[in-house]
Structure formats: C-alpha cells, structure tokens
Design a protein around this motif. Structure first.
Motif, PDB file in Angstrom:
ATOM      1  N   ASP A 101      44.986  -4.433  42.165  1.00 14.67           N
ATOM      2  CA  ASP A 101      43.732  -4.879  42.446  1.00 14.67           C
ATOM      3  C   ASP A 101      43.554  -4.673  43.952  1.00 14.67           C
ATOM      4  N   GLY A 102      42.012  -4.544  43.880  1.00 15.51           N
ATOM      5  CA  GLY A 102      40.766  -4.088  45.132  1.00 15.51           C
ATOM      6  C   GLY A 102      41.469  -2.622  45.128  1.00 15.51           C
ATOM      7  N   LYS A 103      41.471  -2.000  44.227  1.00 18.74           N
ATOM      8  CA  LYS A 103      41.619  -0.887  44.418  1.00 18.74           C
ATOM      9  C   LYS A 103      40.526   0.219  43.953  1.00 18.74           C
ATOM     10  N   TRP A 104      39.713   1.256  45.231  1.00 18.94           N
ATOM     11  CA  TRP A 104      39.040   2.430  44.443  1.00 18.94           C
ATOM     12  C   TRP A 104      39.343   2.717  42.730  1.00 18.94           C
ATOM     13  N   LYS A 105      38.263   2.791  42.500  1.00 15.05           N
ATOM     14  CA  LYS A 105      37.512   3.040  41.183  1.00 15.05           C
ATOM     15  C   LYS A 105      36.562   4.530  41.384  1.00 15.05           C
ATOM     16  N   PRO A 106      36.905   5.247  40.229  1.00 12.29           N
ATOM     17  CA  PRO A 106      35.131   6.500  40.709  1.00 12.29           C
ATOM     18  C   PRO A 106      34.073   4.990  40.135  1.00 12.29           C
ATOM     19  N   THR A 107      33.419   5.580  40.894  1.00 17.87           N
ATOM     20  CA  THR A 107      31.791   4.663  40.745  1.00 17.87           C
ATOM     21  C   THR A 107      30.780   4.553  39.387  1.00 17.87           C
ATOM     22  N   PHE A 108      29.936   4.244  39.529  1.00 17.00           N
ATOM     23  CA  PHE A 108      28.361   4.339  38.273  1.00 17.00           C
ATOM     24  C   PHE A 108      27.394   4.921  39.833  1.00 17.00           C
ATOM     25  N   PRO A 109      27.230   6.581  39.129  1.00 14.28           N
ATOM     26  CA  PRO A 109      26.750   6.794  38.048  1.00 14.28           C
ATOM     27  C   PRO A 109      27.295   7.596  37.387  1.00 14.28           C
ATOM     28  N   ALA A 110      28.583   8.316  38.004  1.00 19.65           N
ATOM     29  CA  ALA A 110      29.012   9.532  37.559  1.00 19.65           C
ATOM     30  C   ALA A 110      30.037   9.621  37.557  1.00 19.65           C
TER      31      ALA A 110
END
Length: 447
Positions: free
Chosen positions: A203-212
């Motif tokens: 929870d609350g951790k960074w993950k690859p983001t939109f759009p790439a």
C-alpha cells in the motif's frame, strides 16, 4: 675606516641582499605550495568570462541534443566541467586550493609548472573542450565538430594577446586537468545506477505510471559518490505522511490538493509548469546552467569567479540529486496520478506534465533548484530582477524573478501545477537542496 663609510657599506649590502632574499622567499613558497606566479602575465581575475560563456552555450546545446540520458543525469557534465574549469585556473588563484581540498577522492591533478606564464583563458578552453568531448561521447557528428571548432577558434583568437608557446603550455595544463577530473568522474558510481532492482510492493508504494508505465529510472543513483565530501551529511528528510485511503486522512487531503489544483489552472500556472518541464528542452540541470550563464553576463563576471560559480553550482545540484534519489527509493512513495486514478476514482485523470519514472518523495527538481539557487545567492547576492530567457528558442515567454531564491521556489512550485508532486515533497526537496549547499560552504568540512 670612518663610521660614515661603514654605514654606507652596510646600506649598500642591504640593498644588494634584499632582492636575493625576496627571490629565495618566492622560490620556497612555490616549492611548498606548487602554485605558480605569473612573471609577465595576468591573473585570472583580470580576464572576462567570455571563454566560459562560449563553452556554456555549447554545453547547453549538447544537453539539448543528447538522447538516452536521464534528465537528472545532466548534473554530471555540468558539475565536472565546472570542476575542470576551476582547477585549470588554480595556479593563478592559490586561494582556490581550499576548494580542491573538498573534492571527494580526486587525485592525479597535474602539478603546476613553476614560474610559467599561463594565459588562463587558454587553460579553461582546453579543459572544457576535453571535458565536453569526454562527457558527451555519443554526441552527433555536427555537435562533435562544434566542439572542435570552438576550441580551435578560441585558441586562434588568443594569439592576439599571448604567444604560441604560452598557449601551448596553457592548453597542455588544461587538458591534463580535464583528464584527471574525467577519470575521477568515471568512478562516481553512475554506471551502476540502473543495476537490477526489485520494485517494492504494498500500500502506498510507487508503481510504473500512465501512459508509458516505464521501469524505474536510475534506482541506484542515490549511491553515487558525492563530489564534495560530507555534502549530503544531515540531509535525510522526515518520512512522508502516512499512507491512507481514508478521505479524512492527511494523505488523502494532500493528494486532493493536487487534483483540485489541476481542475482550475490559470494560464500563468500552465505556463509555469511548461517552462520548468525542461524535457524536451535543455534538461533541468541545463536550465540552471542557462540561468548561471545569464547571471554571469549580468554581472560582467571575471574569469575566476565565473569558474567558481560554474563549479559550485554544478556540484550542489549534482550532490543534491544524489541525496534526493537516495530518499526517493528509500520511501518509494506513490505518485499522484496513480492515487487519483485508483483510489479517488478519477480514472481518466492525467497530469499536466508527464510523470517521471521514479518515486514521488521527495521532488528532485526542488532539491536541485534549492541547492543551486542557494549557491548563486551566496556568490552573486541580490542582483536585481533576473529575466530567464532559457526557452526563448521554443517561443516561450521569458519569466522574471526578483532573486535566485525566487527562481528556485517557482521551479519547485511548478511541480504542483504539473500534477506530479505533493506539496510536502516540494518543501522537503527545497530544504534538502539548501542543506547540501550549506554543507558545501561549511569550512568545517575543509581538510
């Protein structure tokens, strides 16, 4: 022999002895400090910063045209080129040895040749030509040719003020300085910045983001070696606000501020965000290099002070980004776009700027800007209204500021309007950057 004749002989002997003693004193001082006294020439403060100005223009062009380099990584050519320029002048500015003592592990600098008559603009020209060739090995053929051409044109122009032998000696020294600085730069750890990395989950951790949905950029950048020993000491920031999906929580309200702001951006706020986007553009370190260049022109800065400002501002930005990225990957905090879409339910929301591929906390642009603004404020003081023309070439309206501190503050604030950072991240980044700059100027760090 009369007392009068004895006194006359004493006075004559004293007159003959004084030049000998002065020469011996000078010789001992040179042997002790390995610094140079120009017998016939001028010291660096007597020259304009024209040679540095021209190389800054070309370096900004190289940054703009470079591909495959992370935005923050342009801090390295900025910083190390500044160090090379400064060190190439040290024979004429013995007081700058106090800065050399701060460089973290730099060795192999050439000993200055005793009693040589350096033409200092040629020292700098050779050093910066060599550094830009080395730091931009993948530059286009046109840009490589531009490096060669600028070095040659400047070298030829020096012949109106110096002999060919002077220029040859000066160029040789500048190149030797650049070789030592570049070899040192290659060991700072940047080659390992993209080593294998497992993205933390939870929870609350960074993950690859939109759009790439790109993989995390330079997760090990925070392990790079700072240029100044102890520059990142005591720059650890507090943990971010505790993660929560409760609409009444501080975390939710923090993200809501970003979302609400995005819904009513003024034209000036949009312009601010785009002005500090920097990619595509000259990169964020390159933007600050452009601001430095404009400050040098405004102040008619001498060669020695321009080199000092080049080095210290670049170092501050470089080391602040190391401190920042260490924190980013320590906390690995979720970006606004992920939370707004997945938790707040605005599934089609997009930030005004593209979200960089690394964790949110803290803001890298804030750390960079806080550090460099602090250095420039210390070196140049309050120089009056500053108009930033960096993006005139893109047709953007220039922006005006009352101080370097104000520039740093706006660069930081622009990330809220861009929709890519939370306010506490901006505050923490600015504080961290300023702390790095304070550490660099701290005399207790001198060896």
């Amino acid at each position: 022999m009369t007392s009068t004749s004895l006194e006359m002989k004493r006075q004559t002997f004293a007159k003959l002895l004084l030049p000998v003693l002065l020469f011996l004193q000078l010789l001992v001082a040179c042997n002790k400090s390995e610094e140079v006294v120009n017998i016939n020439g001028h010291q660096p403060f007597t020259y304009s910063a024209d040679v540095i100005d021209k190389w800054m223009t070309l370096q900004i062009r190289l940054m703009r045209n470079a591909t495959g380099i992370a935005n923050h990584a342009f801090s390295r050519p900025y910083a190390y080129s500044g160090v090379a320029a400064l060190e190439s002048l040290r024979p004429g500015v013995p007081g700058y040895a106090k800065w050399t003592s701060k460089w973290n592990g730099l060795s192999g600098l050439p000993a200055a040749a005793h009693v040589k008559d350096y033409y200092y603009p040629a020292n700098v020209n050779a050093a910066l030509a060599a550094m830009n060739r080395a730091m931009f090995p993948n530059a286009s053929s046109n840009d490589k040719q531009a490096i060669d051409s600028l070095e040659t044109i400047l070298q030829q122009s020096f012949l109106t003020a110096a002999t060919a032998d002077q220029i040859a000696v000066s160029s040789s020294y500048g190149k030797a300085v650049a070789a030592a600085v570049f070899n040192w730069a290659e060991t700072d750890g940047y080659k390992n910045a993209n080593s294998p990395y497992t993205i933390p989950t939870g929870d609350g951790k960074w993950k690859p983001t939109f759009p790439a949905y790109a993989n995390p950029a330079t997760p090990h950048w925070g392990s790079n070696r700072p240029i100044v020993s102890n520059s990142t000491m005591n720059t650890q920031i507090e943990a971010p606000i505790s993660y929560s999906t409760d609409p009444n929580s501080a975390f939710y309200q923090m993200v809501k501020h970003v979302y609400t702001t995005s819904q009513s951006l003024t034209d000036d706020q949009k312009a601010m965000a785009m002005f500090w986007r920097d990619v595509p553009g000259v990169s964020s370190p390159g933007h600050w290099l452009s601001i430095l260049q404009q400050a040098i022109r405004m102040n008619n800065t001498s060669l020695d002070k321009a080199a000092l400002a080049y080095a210290l501002s670049g170092i501050a930005g470089n080391d602040a980004l190391i401190a920042c990225f260490k924190v980013k990957y320590q906390y690995s905090l979720v970006r606004p776009i992920t939370y707004i879409r997945e938790v707040m339910g605005h599934t089609n929301w997009a930030s005004h700027l593209g979200t960089p591929a690394h964790p949110e906390y803290c803001s890298a642009h804030s750390s960079l800007s806080g550090a460099i603004a602090e250095v420039l404020e210390r070196l140049f003081g309050r120089i009056g209204n500053i108009t930033d023309h960096t993006y005139d070439y893109l047709g953007m309206a220039p922006r005006q500021y009352e101080s370097f501190t104000a520039i740093g503050a706006e660069a930081s604030l622009s990330r809220i309007y861009g929709g890519i950072h939370y306010q506490p991240s901006l505050d923490a980044g600015l504080w961290q950057g300023r702390k790095v700059a304070e550490n660099i100027f701290d005399r207790s760090n001198d060896r």
